[in-house]
Design an enzyme around this catalytic site. Structure first.
Site, PDB file in Angstrom:
ATOM      1  N   HIS A 374     -15.109   1.643   1.493  1.00 19.16           N
ATOM      2  CA  HIS A 374     -13.786   1.149   1.901  1.00 19.16           C
ATOM      3  C   HIS A 374     -13.815  -0.134   2.706  1.00 19.16           C
ATOM      4  O   HIS A 374     -12.780  -0.541   3.234  1.00 19.16           O
ATOM      5  CB  HIS A 374     -13.058   2.203   2.740  1.00 19.16           C
ATOM      6  CG  HIS A 374     -12.672   3.423   1.990  1.00 19.16           C
ATOM      7  ND1 HIS A 374     -11.440   3.575   1.396  1.00 19.16           N
ATOM      8  CD2 HIS A 374     -13.350   4.556   1.728  1.00 19.16           C
ATOM      9  CE1 HIS A 374     -11.376   4.759   0.811  1.00 19.16           C
ATOM     10  NE2 HIS A 374     -12.523   5.383   0.998  1.00 19.16           N
ATOM     11  N   LYS A 565       0.324  -2.290  10.626  1.00 16.20           N
ATOM     12  CA  LYS A 565      -1.033  -1.887  10.235  1.00 16.20           C
ATOM     13  C   LYS A 565      -1.861  -1.920  11.496  1.00 16.20           C
ATOM     14  O   LYS A 565      -1.393  -2.394  12.531  1.00 16.20           O
ATOM     15  CB  LYS A 565      -1.599  -2.849   9.183  1.00 16.20           C
ATOM     16  CG  LYS A 565      -1.439  -4.331   9.561  1.00 16.20           C
ATOM     17  CD  LYS A 565      -1.990  -5.273   8.506  1.00 16.20           C
ATOM     18  CE  LYS A 565      -1.099  -5.501   7.322  1.00 16.20           C
ATOM     19  NZ  LYS A 565      -1.631  -5.041   6.055  1.00 16.20           N
ATOM     20  N   ARG A 566      -3.120  -1.427  11.431  1.00 16.72           N
ATOM     21  CA  ARG A 566      -3.977  -1.551  12.604  1.00 16.72           C
ATOM     22  C   ARG A 566      -4.046  -3.022  13.036  1.00 16.72           C
ATOM     23  O   ARG A 566      -3.950  -3.930  12.201  1.00 16.72           O
ATOM     24  CB  ARG A 566      -5.387  -1.039  12.281  1.00 16.72           C
ATOM     25  CG  ARG A 566      -5.465   0.464  12.115  1.00 16.72           C
ATOM     26  CD  ARG A 566      -5.087   1.185  13.393  1.00 16.72           C
ATOM     27  NE  ARG A 566      -6.116   1.061  14.391  1.00 16.72           N
ATOM     28  CZ  ARG A 566      -6.865   2.077  14.851  1.00 16.72           C
ATOM     29  NH1 ARG A 566      -6.682   3.301  14.407  1.00 16.72           N
ATOM     30  NH2 ARG A 566      -7.774   1.865  15.794  1.00 16.72           N
ATOM     31  N   LYS A 571      -6.942  -9.035   9.938  1.00 16.57           N
ATOM     32  CA  LYS A 571      -5.604  -8.855   9.374  1.00 16.57           C
ATOM     33  C   LYS A 571      -4.641  -9.966   9.836  1.00 16.57           C
ATOM     34  O   LYS A 571      -3.546 -10.106   9.302  1.00 16.57           O
ATOM     35  CB  LYS A 571      -5.057  -7.479   9.748  1.00 16.57           C
ATOM     36  CG  LYS A 571      -5.867  -6.320   9.141  1.00 16.57           C
ATOM     37  CD  LYS A 571      -5.344  -4.970   9.625  1.00 16.57           C
ATOM     38  CE  LYS A 571      -6.210  -3.793   9.216  1.00 16.57           C
ATOM     39  NZ  LYS A 571      -6.005  -3.359   7.820  1.00 16.57           N
ATOM     40  N   THR A 673      -2.949  -0.516   1.628  1.00 15.86           N
ATOM     41  CA  THR A 673      -2.046   0.424   0.953  1.00 15.86           C
ATOM     42  C   THR A 673      -0.631   0.260   1.495  1.00 15.86           C
ATOM     43  O   THR A 673       0.338   0.567   0.811  1.00 15.86           O
ATOM     44  CB  THR A 673      -2.510   1.884   1.148  1.00 15.86           C
ATOM     45  OG1 THR A 673      -2.891   2.059   2.517  1.00 15.86           O
ATOM     46  CG2 THR A 673      -3.687   2.207   0.248  1.00 15.86           C
ATOM     47  N   LYS A 677       3.238   0.301  -0.223  1.00 11.92           N
ATOM     48  CA  LYS A 677       4.417   1.021   0.284  1.00 11.92           C
ATOM     49  C   LYS A 677       5.602   0.081   0.438  1.00 11.92           C
ATOM     50  O   LYS A 677       6.738   0.424   0.091  1.00 11.92           O
ATOM     51  CB  LYS A 677       4.089   1.705   1.618  1.00 11.92           C
ATOM     52  CG  LYS A 677       3.083   2.844   1.457  1.00 11.92           C
ATOM     53  CD  LYS A 677       2.437   3.249   2.777  1.00 11.92           C
ATOM     54  CE  LYS A 677       1.126   3.995   2.501  1.00 11.92           C
ATOM     55  NZ  LYS A 677       0.273   4.106   3.701  1.00 11.92           N
TER      56      LYS A 677
HETATM   57  C1  CR1 Z   1      -9.582  -0.679   4.341  1.00 15.30           C
HETATM   58  O1  CR1 Z   1      -9.669  -1.536   5.448  1.00 15.30           O
HETATM   59  C2  CR1 Z   1      -8.093   0.205   2.547  1.00 15.30           C
HETATM   60  C3  CR1 Z   1      -8.340   1.591   3.112  1.00 15.30           C
HETATM   61  C4  CR1 Z   1      -8.269   2.663   2.059  1.00 15.30           C
HETATM   62  C5  CR1 Z   1      -9.800   0.760   4.792  1.00 15.30           C
HETATM   63  C6  CR1 Z   1      -8.234  -0.835   3.643  1.00 15.30           C
HETATM   64  O2  CR1 Z   1      -8.142  -2.115   3.094  1.00 15.30           O
HETATM   65  O3  CR1 Z   1      -6.816   0.155   1.981  1.00 15.30           O
HETATM   66  O4  CR1 Z   1      -9.621   1.659   3.711  1.00 15.30           O
HETATM   67  N1  CR1 Z   1     -11.189   0.859   5.225  1.00 15.30           N
HETATM   68  O5  CR1 Z   1      -9.134   2.404   1.021  1.00 15.30           O
HETATM   69  C7  CR1 Z   1     -11.618   1.559   6.260  1.00 15.30           C
HETATM   70  O6  CR1 Z   1     -10.867   2.164   7.005  1.00 15.30           O
HETATM   71  C8  CR1 Z   1     -13.566   2.354   7.375  1.00 15.30           C
HETATM   72  O7  CR1 Z   1     -12.976   1.561   6.412  1.00 15.30           O
END
Ligand code: CR1
Length: 832
Positions: A374, A565-566, A571, A673, A677
């Site tokens: 991820h 988002k975080r 970002k 994601t 949404k």
């Molecule tokens: C990614 O940063 C992705 C999600 C789900 C995150 C994000 O871009 O949409 O995973 N990765 O696949 C993450 O949390 C530890 O890595």
């Protein structure tokens, strides 16, 4: 808004089975019964929580028939079970979702009203289970929804954290974390299975003995044994009559009392053991990237992986005594490297505890496990200090060494003499301190490795996993992420769901490619005006929540420009801020400037130890304070930080956006994601060619997407040629003006030092190229402003976005996992 909720939900309530007592009268009776027998309350004295609990129990009861029938599948030899191993499941509130998916919404609402209450109020009572940090955990939750909806026998395995992700408060503009006591009023959705429990060993050492037949027996003598107890939560599929299983493990002491110590009179010491054991599942680590060397985190990972694999082996043995066939019973997906100890643990269970030979065990381990990556951020790749690993998992380290020995032999045979490659691919890192590399372990132990968006998978193959790709290209595939349209449209945007269903029927909920039929409504003025009506109502609802939570009044007519988002430098929330500052200066310089009113809304948590992210939150709030109070921009610019962004708040925020900010440095966001949404709820996206943005743009059409910035190749090239952010600062006076305002103390009551670390970071380092993309971002934002002035055209684009987002349903992702990785047949849809 109340009315919309009613009508929208009503159209999705057919198809329930009257035998299960889901009529209004039966629900009314059931709620009162639970109030009496479960909550032990008289109606006149019941609190809102009592009613919420009573209703939830009544709903859960009605999910049990399907659940029990579904659990039966685990014994059916013909059906492979998908096991999704994830340290995080960011579920969001259950009640509303279960009412939608089971078709009980109307009955519940009417029953609740007949008791003089409002369903809305009871829905608000639920503390959401925040058992995840962000996208990774929420993705796991969307996948559980899709697995159940697609009627695939599945188990999500994870950790029952007593404290989930912290609640975020904003004090004086700073983030303050408070404990998330989500279980304090009880959790009506889980069932404790005291008899499904496993022992998990930790620490100690190993001994080698020869048994009577002269065979080598390996004994692991741990210093500690902890018990994992299963807590089960039903996951309703959408009208599928299948209920999936989420099984979360809670740690307990094997014996609540250490009787030896107790007998010696050391009562307090005796209870110590219990405290330590229970601490394993106490709290979720609130970082979206791993901190090195947290023993408790490694213990958490091992604990849940071991319980889950022991549970799977138990289930398999109910079907067949042959563990060589374990891969016929289970397809196990590792959600990132957090569960990657599964490779070593499955080997240990098979070899040490069940007597399989190494080769047979290795074959079945590999063909069972698969790994999803991820992130490409190098600092986010998990590795454990070798000594720490050895202390907690001495036997696993031996197994890792043996896997590594055999694996490196293969590498040497494939690439004779390539020492550098051997060093890179080894499961053990030996450059400056020794570490166990979890991504390498996961890659070696899996038959499939996937990224989460097309671009991400390509970059994985070229960068972090390049050596593995070169050696075993057949293992690699892409599965682009998706989100469930049940929670993210039907539940959170009932107005839009209703309008869509009125126009094209309801099938889009499980067949989102049908959304394409909306395209022909994009030229129908009355449809477009209804479409705008829905968005406006959602914006008014969000405006009311903003006023209540922040005291800031925002204009629902203005463009809602949202980034939730975080908080992370990659970002680039700070790039968004630079745009805001530039608009602020432009309006102040030229009050006649043609800039349509905008409301900038931010939300997101920062990891508690991530100083720069916390400073960015402070800066957002500081800019908000100045801009919102300045009469010269009144009615034109507003800035809001919406505190405590979580699933519940997301359900309110995504549907109210006009513009979705997806502005990460290209190549850094694996997928995203939230981008899906927003777009699925009719927002237009301003974004870089990063993660799934690339595919969203392909689907919705480039004329319906606001693209800016460097692409991943250009980012790499710029970095390679030597990036000097200071040059961009020197050469762009508006950028200079924005940054100088921050460093002047304008937003910090004259304290020029407050934001200095952020400013210095941008001017002298700017790892994520905010300054390089600033001008392109600004020009793109001007195109946004121009487009927003043509409301009709904007609405057309909004409709086309929704119409073309079908690909991003998590049902499509799950189908791809079934075909490409799990080899699980897709069952025909349930006849409604
Ligand atoms: C990614 O940063 C992705 C999600 C789900 C995150 C994000 O871009 O949409 O995973 N990765 O696949 C993450 O949390 C530890 O890595």
């Amino acid at each position: 808004a109340n009315n919309t909720v009613k009508t929208a939900a009503s159209s999705h309530t057919q198809g329930h089975d009257p035998r299960r007592g889901v009529g209004t009268a039966a629900m009314n009776r059931a709620i009162l019964d639970h109030l009496h027998f479960t909550m032990a309350r008289l109606p006149a004295l019941a609190s809102r929580n009592d009613w919420y609990m009573a209703l939830s129990h009544a709903v859960r009861d009605r999910m049990l028939d399907d659940w029990l029938a579904s659990l039966h599948h685990f014994r059916n030899k013909e059906l492979k079970v998908v096991s999704y191993l994830s340290a995080e499941f960011l579920l969001g509130p259950h009640l509303g979702n279960n009412l939608i998916n089971t078709g009980m919404w109307d009955a519940a609402r009417d029953a609740v009203e007949s008791l003089g209450l409002r369903l809305e109020d009871l829905l608000r009572q639920e503390e959401e289970p925040g058992l995840g940090n962000g996208g990774l955990g929420r993705l796991a939750a969307c996948y559980l929804d899709s697995l159940a909806t697609l009627r695939i026998p599945s188990i999500g395995y994870g950790i029952r954290y007593e404290f989930g992700i912290f609640d975020q408060l904003i004090r004086d503009g700073w983030q303050v974390e408070t404990a998330d006591k989500w279980l304090k009023f009880g959790n009506p959705w889980e069932i404790c299975r005291s008899e499904i429990a496993y022992e998990v060993k930790m620490g100690g050492h190993t001994e080698y003995h020869h048994d009577a037949d002269g065979r080598l027996a390996i004994v692991w003598l741990p210093v500690k044994v902890i018990k994992g107890v299963a807590y089960d939560t039903p996951i309703a599929g959408y009208r599928s009559r299948i209920t999936g299983l989420l099984r979360l493990w809670k740690s307990e002491a094997v014996e609540s009392f250490n009787f030896q110590a107790f007998n010696a009179g050391e009562y307090y010491h005796a209870v110590d053991e219990k405290v330590v054991s229970e601490s394993i599942t106490k709290v979720l680590y609130p970082n979206d990237e791993p901190g090195v060397g947290k023993l408790l985190r490694l213990a958490q990972q091992y604990f849940f992986v071991s319980c889950s694999l022991q549970d799977m082996i138990r289930v398999h043995l109910l079907r067949s005594p042959r563990l060589e066939e374990f891969d016929q019973t289970f397809a196990v997906q590792m959600n990132d490297t957090h569960p990657s100890l599964a490779v070593a643990e499955l080997m240990r269970l098979l070899v040490d505890e069940h007597g399989l030979g190494w080769d047979a065990a290795w074959k079945v381990t590999r063909s069972t496990l698969a790994y999803t990556n991820h992130t490409l951020l190098p600092e986010a790749l998990e590795k454990w200090p070798l000594q720490l690993f050895a202390n907690l998992l001495p036997r696993h380290l031996e197994i890792v060494y043996e896997i590594n020995r055999r694996f490196l032999d293969e590498v040497s045979r494939a690439y004779p003499g390539d020492q550098a490659r051997l060093a890179r691919m080894s499961l053990i890192e030996e450059t400056g301190g020794k570490f166990v590399r979890m991504a390498n372990l996961a890659s070696v132990g899996s038959h499939a490795i996937n990224g989460v968006a097309h671009l991400h998978t390509e970059l994985l193959k070229e960068t972090v996993l390049a050596d593995f790709y070169q050696m075993t290209p057949e293992k690699f595939c892409n599965v682009t992420n998706g989100v469930t349209p049940r929670r993210w449209v039907l539940l959170s945007n009932p107005g839009l769901a209703w309008l869509i269903s009125e126009s094209i029927g309801e099938e889009w909920v499980t067949a989102p490619e049908k959304l394409r039929e909306l395209e022909c409504f994009a030229s129908d003025p009355s449809f477009l005006s209804a479409w705008r009506g829905v968005k406006d109502a959602n914006k008014r609802a969000l405006a009311a929540a903003i006023l209540e939570r922040t005291g800031v009044a925002v204009d629902p007519e203005s463009l809602f420009d949202i980034q939730v988002k975080r908080i992370h430098e990659y970002k680039r929330q700070h790039l968004n801020l630079l745009h805001i500052l530039t608009l602020y200066h432009r309006i102040k310089r030229d009050p006649g400037a043609q800039i349509p009113p905008r409301t900038f809304i931010f939300g997101g948590k920062a990891a508690p130890g991530y100083f720069m992210a916390k400073l960015i939150i402070k800066l957002i709030n500081s800019v908000a304070e100045v801009v919102n109070a300045d009469p010269e921009v009144a009615g034109r610019l507003k800035v809001v930080f919406f505190p405590d962004f979580n699933v519940t708040n997301g359900q309110l925020i995504y549907p109210a956006a006009d513009l979705s900010e997806q502005i990460s440095t290209s190549g850094k966001e694996a997928s995203g994601t939230g981008n899906m949404k927003f777009s699925l709820n009719g927002a237009l996206t301003i974004g870089t060619l990063d993660g799934a943005n690339v595919e969203i743009r392909e689907e919705v059409g480039e004329e319906n997407f606001f693209l800016f910035g460097l692409n991943a190749t250009e980012v790499q090239a710029l970095k390679k040629s030597g990036y000097h952010p200071g040059r961009f600062y020197e050469e762009d006076w508006e950028l200079r003006e924005a940054i100088d305002a921050v460093r002047s103390g304008l937003f910090s009551h004259g304290d020029a030092g407050l934001f200095q670390p952020l400013v210095d970071h941008l001017l002298y380092d700017d790892e994520y190229l905010a300054l390089a993309d600033y001008r392109s971002y600004l020009e793109c934002q001007e195109r946004v402003s121009t487009a927003f002035r043509q409301r009709e055209l904007w609405s057309v684009k909004s409709v086309l976005n929704v119409a073309r987002m079908g690909k991003f349903s998590s049902d499509r992702s799950i189908r791809e996992y079934c075909e490409k990785i799990w080899k699980v047949p897709i069952r025909p849809p349930f006849p409604h």
